[in-house]
Design a protein around this motif. Sequence first.
Motif, PDB file in Angstrom:
ATOM      1  N   UNK A  54       0.821  -1.214   0.000  1.00 27.64           N
ATOM      2  CA  UNK A  54       0.000   0.000   0.000  1.00 27.64           C
ATOM      3  C   UNK A  54       0.855   1.264   0.000  1.00 27.64           C
ATOM      4  N   UNK A  55       1.952   1.216  -0.745  1.00 31.72           N
ATOM      5  CA  UNK A  55       2.812   2.383  -0.874  1.00 31.72           C
ATOM      6  C   UNK A  55       3.021   2.675  -2.349  1.00 31.72           C
ATOM      7  N   UNK A  56       3.028   3.964  -2.729  1.00 33.78           N
ATOM      8  CA  UNK A  56       3.168   4.300  -4.156  1.00 33.78           C
ATOM      9  C   UNK A  56       4.508   3.862  -4.721  1.00 33.78           C
ATOM     10  N   UNK A  57       4.474   3.414  -5.977  1.00 36.90           N
ATOM     11  CA  UNK A  57       5.660   2.973  -6.725  1.00 36.90           C
ATOM     12  C   UNK A  57       6.256   1.667  -6.202  1.00 36.90           C
ATOM     13  N   UNK A  58       5.533   0.975  -5.301  1.00 36.50           N
ATOM     14  CA  UNK A  58       6.036  -0.279  -4.754  1.00 36.50           C
ATOM     15  C   UNK A  58       5.009  -1.374  -4.986  1.00 36.50           C
ATOM     16  N   UNK A  92       5.069  -6.626   3.608  1.00 39.60           N
ATOM     17  CA  UNK A  92       4.041  -6.170   2.677  1.00 39.60           C
ATOM     18  C   UNK A  92       2.749  -6.058   3.471  1.00 39.60           C
ATOM     19  N   UNK A  93       2.414  -4.808   3.892  1.00 37.52           N
ATOM     20  CA  UNK A  93       1.260  -4.561   4.779  1.00 37.52           C
ATOM     21  C   UNK A  93       1.467  -5.373   6.062  1.00 37.52           C
ATOM     22  N   UNK A  94       0.514  -6.254   6.414  1.00 38.91           N
ATOM     23  CA  UNK A  94       0.647  -7.013   7.656  1.00 38.91           C
ATOM     24  C   UNK A  94       1.253  -8.395   7.435  1.00 38.91           C
ATOM     25  N   UNK A  95       1.678  -8.696   6.213  1.00 38.16           N
ATOM     26  CA  UNK A  95       2.417  -9.933   5.933  1.00 38.16           C
ATOM     27  C   UNK A  95       3.907  -9.604   5.889  1.00 38.16           C
ATOM     28  N   UNK A  96       4.697 -10.314   6.660  1.00 37.36           N
ATOM     29  CA  UNK A  96       6.118  -9.989   6.665  1.00 37.36           C
ATOM     30  C   UNK A  96       6.967 -11.217   6.950  1.00 37.36           C
ATOM     31  N   UNK A  97       8.213 -11.125   6.506  1.00 32.34           N
ATOM     32  CA  UNK A  97       9.242 -12.118   6.789  1.00 32.34           C
ATOM     33  C   UNK A  97      10.387 -11.418   7.493  1.00 32.34           C
TER      34      UNK A  97
END
Length: 475
Positions: free
Chosen positions: A150-154, A282-287
């Motif tokens: 949810x970030x521009x250009x990403x 990526x938002x609330x999914x992360x490693x």
Amino acid sequence: MNTDELEEVAYAAEHRVLKIQAKLHRWAAEDPLRRFDDLHNLVCDKAFLLAGWMRVRSNKGARTAGVDGVTAHYIEDVRGLEGFLTELRAELKARTFRPLPVRQRGIPKAGGKVRYLGINTIRDRVVQASLKLVLEPIFEADFLPCSYGFRPKRRAHDAIAESHHLASRSYEWVVEGDIEACFDNIGHAPVLRRMRARIGDKRVMDLVKAFLKAGILTEDSGLKESRAGAPQGGILSPVISNIALSVLDEAIAAGPGGPNATRSRRAHRRATGKPNYRICRYADDFLVLVAGTREDAISIRDWMAEVLSPMGLRLSPEKTKITHIDEGLDFLGWRLQRHRKKGTNRHYVYTYPSKKALASVKDKVRQVCRQDSNLPLEVLLHRLNRVLRGWTAYFRFGVSHATFRYLRHFVWQRVIKWLRRKFRRSTWKELRRRYCGGRWWPVTDEVRLFDPARVKTVRYLYRGMKIPSPWPSTG
């Protein structure tokens, strides 16, 4: 206002908004401690409200009404856009604007669970869009490069590319983070406190708080208070969730083995048996990828739970796993796993579509092909092509050719079964002549069945710190 006039005014509004956003972003980047005042006038600005309307209107959800039953089409065709925006601006300037409760709607998930979306009214969506246009460039200056959602250009492919990059360079233990109902449990007080570090305009903060506390109209028509969380599906919710979760990004970046440590410092830690770690979110999914041992990954997982706790968030004990890259893991629909390259003794990390993602597209194909066989073949092919083009476009940036070939065979079988069910008395030779052009692949005069195996797979370029800002450096 006719269509041509609206397009001309909207273009001018977008140009003004972009120019002001560039200034806000530049000022925020130049001074990390700066607090912004007098932002409320921008939220009420005609250009920002019109730009917000254009975003709401272009969204598919414009056809869905909130608790007041008003859609975007009603505002355009009956009420009048100019009068609607003038009235909304007057309410904002007079500070009499009050958000209405969100309409709750349950979406079934895998495993019998339900994800609840919050549907705002059109007027609330326009104000939220205007707020986002003002707040996003300020907080984008603070967000770290490790977050992509949810970030521009990403995009999701950047998150996968970074995970692949790190896993190929000794970050072999992975903490698969899963936050329990993230959007529903974000604490209002702590996230507002983080926002006040940047936003000094009390009117803007009151507006954000009013949206968070607007309440929920449940599916059984009951009114429920909003004690925590940001409605999933709200325009402002992704910015709020990124502000809340950035506490985790910052904690890991500031850690002794995090990305802010120098190369020599990280090398010294590894030489002395201490772990290094990086986060990819990526938002609330992360490693969280760890260069160390399994015990190091366990300790980092427990530490992360302590970092998230003040924000009202907690890790799911069942879904938060610790995995070695040789075992493989699923992330954003992809499978990341280290395999031996055929014909050699070397091992490499590969990314390819996960079994769950493949099962999902197969279910969609089955659903389309179960539809009434009285439909023309052209209609079936158009519907299948939309599904297949979108799925292969997402997964073409990986080792996906074998999966695409399998999907090609599966889709061909389903379409041929549909044709045989539709034309029970026709022989296979007649079906090929009439609906496959005398060959094997379904085609009509109007459309040809999309062939996944013809999609060229490429390696997605890892951009790292080179992702450009959506706003020019000079505003």
